[in-house]
Design an enzyme around this catalytic site. Structure first.
Site, mmCIF file in Angstrom:
data_model
loop_
_atom_site.group_PDB
_atom_site.id
_atom_site.type_symbol
_atom_site.label_atom_id
_atom_site.label_comp_id
_atom_site.label_asym_id
_atom_site.label_seq_id
_atom_site.Cartn_x
_atom_site.Cartn_y
_atom_site.Cartn_z
ATOM 1 N N GLU A 256 0.860 -1.194 0.000
ATOM 2 C CA GLU A 256 0.000 0.000 0.000
ATOM 3 C C GLU A 256 0.885 1.230 0.000
ATOM 4 O OE1 GLU A 256 -2.492 -0.030 3.466
ATOM 5 O OE2 GLU A 256 -3.500 -1.882 2.900
ATOM 6 N N LYS A 258 2.406 4.467 1.382
ATOM 7 C CA LYS A 258 2.578 4.944 2.758
ATOM 8 C C LYS A 258 2.532 6.467 2.721
ATOM 9 C CE LYS A 258 5.507 4.517 6.827
ATOM 10 N NZ LYS A 258 5.209 5.836 7.306
ATOM 11 N N LYS A 429 7.385 -1.559 6.884
ATOM 12 C CA LYS A 429 7.446 -0.291 6.164
ATOM 13 C C LYS A 429 8.734 -0.222 5.365
ATOM 14 C CE LYS A 429 8.384 1.771 10.700
ATOM 15 N NZ LYS A 429 7.929 2.627 11.764
HETATM 16 P P1 ATP Z 1 5.361 3.728 14.163
HETATM 17 O O1 ATP Z 1 3.947 4.125 13.978
HETATM 18 O O2 ATP Z 1 5.727 2.470 13.433
HETATM 19 O O3 ATP Z 1 5.888 3.843 15.541
HETATM 20 P P2 ATP Z 1 5.877 6.183 13.037
HETATM 21 O O4 ATP Z 1 4.737 6.764 13.761
HETATM 22 O O5 ATP Z 1 7.171 6.892 13.033
HETATM 23 O O6 ATP Z 1 6.218 4.739 13.474
HETATM 24 P P3 ATP Z 1 6.096 5.400 10.453
HETATM 25 O O7 ATP Z 1 7.400 4.792 10.756
HETATM 26 O O8 ATP Z 1 6.098 6.515 9.514
HETATM 27 O O9 ATP Z 1 5.348 5.950 11.654
HETATM 28 O O10 ATP Z 1 5.082 4.211 9.974
HETATM 29 C C1 ATP Z 1 3.826 3.882 10.426
HETATM 30 C C2 ATP Z 1 2.777 4.949 10.154
HETATM 31 O O11 ATP Z 1 2.547 5.139 8.781
HETATM 32 C C3 ATP Z 1 1.411 4.615 10.676
HETATM 33 O O12 ATP Z 1 1.301 4.868 12.051
HETATM 34 C C4 ATP Z 1 0.482 5.471 9.839
HETATM 35 O O13 ATP Z 1 0.313 6.732 10.464
HETATM 36 C C5 ATP Z 1 1.257 5.713 8.572
HETATM 37 N N1 ATP Z 1 0.680 5.125 7.355
HETATM 38 C C6 ATP Z 1 0.671 5.719 6.137
HETATM 39 N N2 ATP Z 1 0.128 4.932 5.205
HETATM 40 C C7 ATP Z 1 -0.233 3.776 5.814
HETATM 41 C C8 ATP Z 1 -0.825 2.570 5.352
HETATM 42 N N3 ATP Z 1 -1.138 2.369 4.083
HETATM 43 N N4 ATP Z 1 -1.034 1.599 6.290
HETATM 44 C C9 ATP Z 1 -0.700 1.771 7.573
HETATM 45 N N5 ATP Z 1 -0.130 2.895 8.045
HETATM 46 C C10 ATP Z 1 0.113 3.899 7.181
#
Ligand code: ATP
Length: 592
Positions: A256, A258, A429
């Site tokens: 998906e 991100k 991710k």
């Molecule tokens: P984490 O939530 O893993 O602690 P983080 O808040 O720094 O880390 P990222 O590392 O950027 O976030 O990755 C997860 C986040 O990505 C999710 O919490 C969500 O907000 C975002 N996100 C964006 N697109 C998607 C998607 N398709 N599915 C799930 N999450 C997504």
């Protein structure tokens, strides 16, 4: 139960940082706590009055507390202020003053009055309910605080003050409380997972504790997903390459886009909508446009969904950086901000639909359901997805996502249920920057600063930052960072951090550095770096890779992102840094 009994336990807990000892103190205390007090005790241990999502803030200004102490103990304001300056901890300083006073005053020495836990909790609650800063409100607050401190014994006084001003930090993380609940109320730590499941679907430790105390495991098993009780979010592991993703997820999985916005958990029941952030704060007031649109966007009446709210340029439809959304976090003129900073809402999961939990459905089924119940329009969209089977397909889709202004891809196991509250390899991710240098950015906690020179005089020129060690519930330093700051950032940091200055280093901070100034570990910022190295100075993952050494970041740089939506306990952990360090050495070896 007298509050002094609880305060004695706090006192014992304050003296140790060892998780096992903390757990033992808690277990002993829980076993002797009357059933109807258990939830209140659990909140008070964490310096709170309810679950985070209820947003009950006590936060009384120190000035008011000092005046109230004067009123109820007759100790001069100047003396209190001086003791506070020397001690650095208002609760502790006042506790010492009360102790001295009771030693010299015959009357007080007989016995300090101790109120009941219930009364103290209720009075704190009344204080939290008083909104505003008018004279009337301040007077009322002062009266309540003075009544709390009237003839109080020194230890109870210390902790009441700490709760009032928000410095109650016994080092008790959620995990420690979950362990203690399992042991105290089900007889074995082995039941911890079941208790954690109850917490994952309710996000309310007090409620979980009360049910465990009253009905044991049978009660805990009855916990269900309920609309308006936020669910702890499922989190993803990082991968550095398409190859690593295939190693972890197998031959066929979903990719998906991100998106780089704010994660929003949306709850809907018969027209009523509530919204929760990544750290489960109620963020309904920042997004009136989501509240208005949701009932129109869904074909069902009751649901819990997850989406990424992303700021957009309305003229071009382009995604804007995450930072734009922070303008929405304001108390006043939200309507103006809605017009100035428009968003789209991009759905990626469904957790509850029409009276049924979807957590145990596999990813594919949830995605199908989401597609079925969502009415897409200019505001509400489903996140683009593709089932991929090889490296080339992932690479193409990643390219596609970057070209659309996204950060990378989320890769998801097709069969996996929604694992609330868990980080694991069912979701991965893959960001573009992962594939070069160190790879991912880290979210680090600002713990100290060094004063700036030249252009930065009078500001915090260099910050000392830390990871979160979730075993010890501490913040070990990982590096100093002084690059990547714009003038606006420097002003912003000064504004935010000057409220968090402490006279002494917070005991949860682990660092041998001599910072010019220390902060309570609260602010989380995003940092990139070129490499992770062994360090004799920094304390992240101390003695894990090599005895006596910690891990540090080389060439760290601020990315411009202040992670307002993250609590310090959501920051990057020692374990994540260890994984990145190991991944990095593996790649170097491969290149060699
Ligand atoms: P984490 O939530 O893993 O602690 P983080 O808040 O720094 O880390 P990222 O590392 O950027 O976030 O990755 C997860 C986040 O990505 C999710 O919490 C969500 O907000 C975002 N996100 C964006 N697109 C998607 C998607 N398709 N599915 C799930 N999450 C997504």
């Amino acid at each position: 139960m007298k509050f002094s009994v609880l305060a004695e336990t706090f006192e014992k807990m304050e003296k140790t940082t060892k998780r096992l000892e903390l757990t033992d103190h808690l277990v002993d205390f829980f076993k002797n706590t009357p059933l109807d007090l258990v939830s209140k005790v659990v909140y008070l241990i964490q310096g709170k009055l309810g679950p985070d999502y209820e947003g009950i803030e006590i936060g009384v200004a120190e000035k008011i507390v000092i005046k109230a102490v004067h009123r109820s103990t007759a100790i001069e304001v100047k003396r209190i202020e001086e003791a506070y300056r020397k001690d650095g901890d208002l609760g502790h300083a006042v506790s010492k003053l009360i102790e001295q006073k009771t030693q010299t005053t015959l009357f007080d020495a007989v016995e300090g009055q101790s109120q009941t836990v219930e009364w103290v909790y209720d009075t704190l609650f009344k204080i939290a309910e008083l909104a505003g800063s008018g004279k009337n409100v301040v007077d009322k607050k002062m009266n309540y605080i003075a009544s709390l401190l009237n003839n109080v014994d020194s230890i109870s006084g210390k902790f009441i003050i700490k709760i009032l001003i928000g410095t109650m930090r016994l080092g008790v993380a959620d995990n420690t409380i979950l362990d203690a609940l399992a042991i105290a109320y089900t007889g074995s730590k082995d039941n911890r997972e079941k208790i954690e499941n109850a917490y994952n679907v309710s996000s309310d430790l007090g409620k979980v504790a009360k049910v465990a105390a009253k009905d044991g495991l049978e009660g805990i098993k009855q916990f269900k997903v309920i609309v308006f009780d936020p669910i702890r979010p499922m989190l993803a592991d990082r991968v550095k390459s398409e190859k690593e993703a295939i190693e972890k997820l197998g031959k066929k999985f979903a990719a998906e886009f991100k998106l780089d916005g704010e994660r929003v958990q949306i709850h809907l029941e018969n027209g009523r909508v509530d919204l929760f952030s990544r750290r489960l704060e109620n963020i309904r007031s920042y997004y009136p446009d989501i509240v208005e649109n949701i009932p129109k966007s869904l074909k069902i009446q009751n649901a819990i969904l997850e989406a990424e709210a992303v700021a957009i340029n309305e003229d071009t439809g382009e995604f804007l950086p995450f930072q734009e959304l922070m303008h929405r976090r304001r108390k006043y003129n939200v309507d103006k901000a809605v017009l100035q900073y428009p968003i789209t809402l991009n759905f990626f999961d469904i957790l509850y639909a029409d009276g049924k939990s979807c957590l145990n459905l596999g990813y594919e089924e949830r995605r199908k359901l989401l597609t079925k119940i969502l009415v897409e329009d200019n505001f509400s969209k489903i996140i683009p997805q593709k089932v991929v089977t090889n490296e080339n397909e992932i690479e193409d889709f990643l390219e596609n996502s970057i070209n659309s202004g996204c950060e990378g891809l989320m890769l998801k196991d097709l069969q996996s249920p929604y694992r609330a509250g868990a980080r694991g390899s069912n979701w991965l991710k893959l960001k573009r920057e992962y594939r070069n240098e160190l790879g991912d950015s880290l979210d680090l906690v600002v713990i100290g600063a060094f004063f700036g020179k030249g252009r930065r005089t009078g500001k915090y020129g260099t910050l000392l930052v830390a990871t979160y060690n979730d075993d010890e519930d501490t913040f070990p330093s990982i590096c100093k960072v002084g690059t990547g700051f714009t003038d606006e950032n420097l002003d912003q940091f000064y504004q935010i951090l000057s409220n968090k200055v402490t006279l002494k280093k917070n005991p949860r901070i682990i660092s041998d550095m001599e910072a010019d100034i220390w902060f309570d570990p609260e602010l989380v910022i995003e940092i990139v770096a070129s490499e992770i190295t062994l360090s004799p100075i920094h304390k992240t993952a101390q003695s894990t890779i090599r005895k006596g050494s910690g891990l540090a970041l080389r060439f760290p740089k601020f990315t411009g992102k202040i992670r307002m939506e993250k609590s310090p306990e959501n920051a990057s952990t020692d374990q994540e840094v260890i994984a990145l360090y190991k991944g990095q050495t593996k790649i170097t070896r491969e290149i060699d």
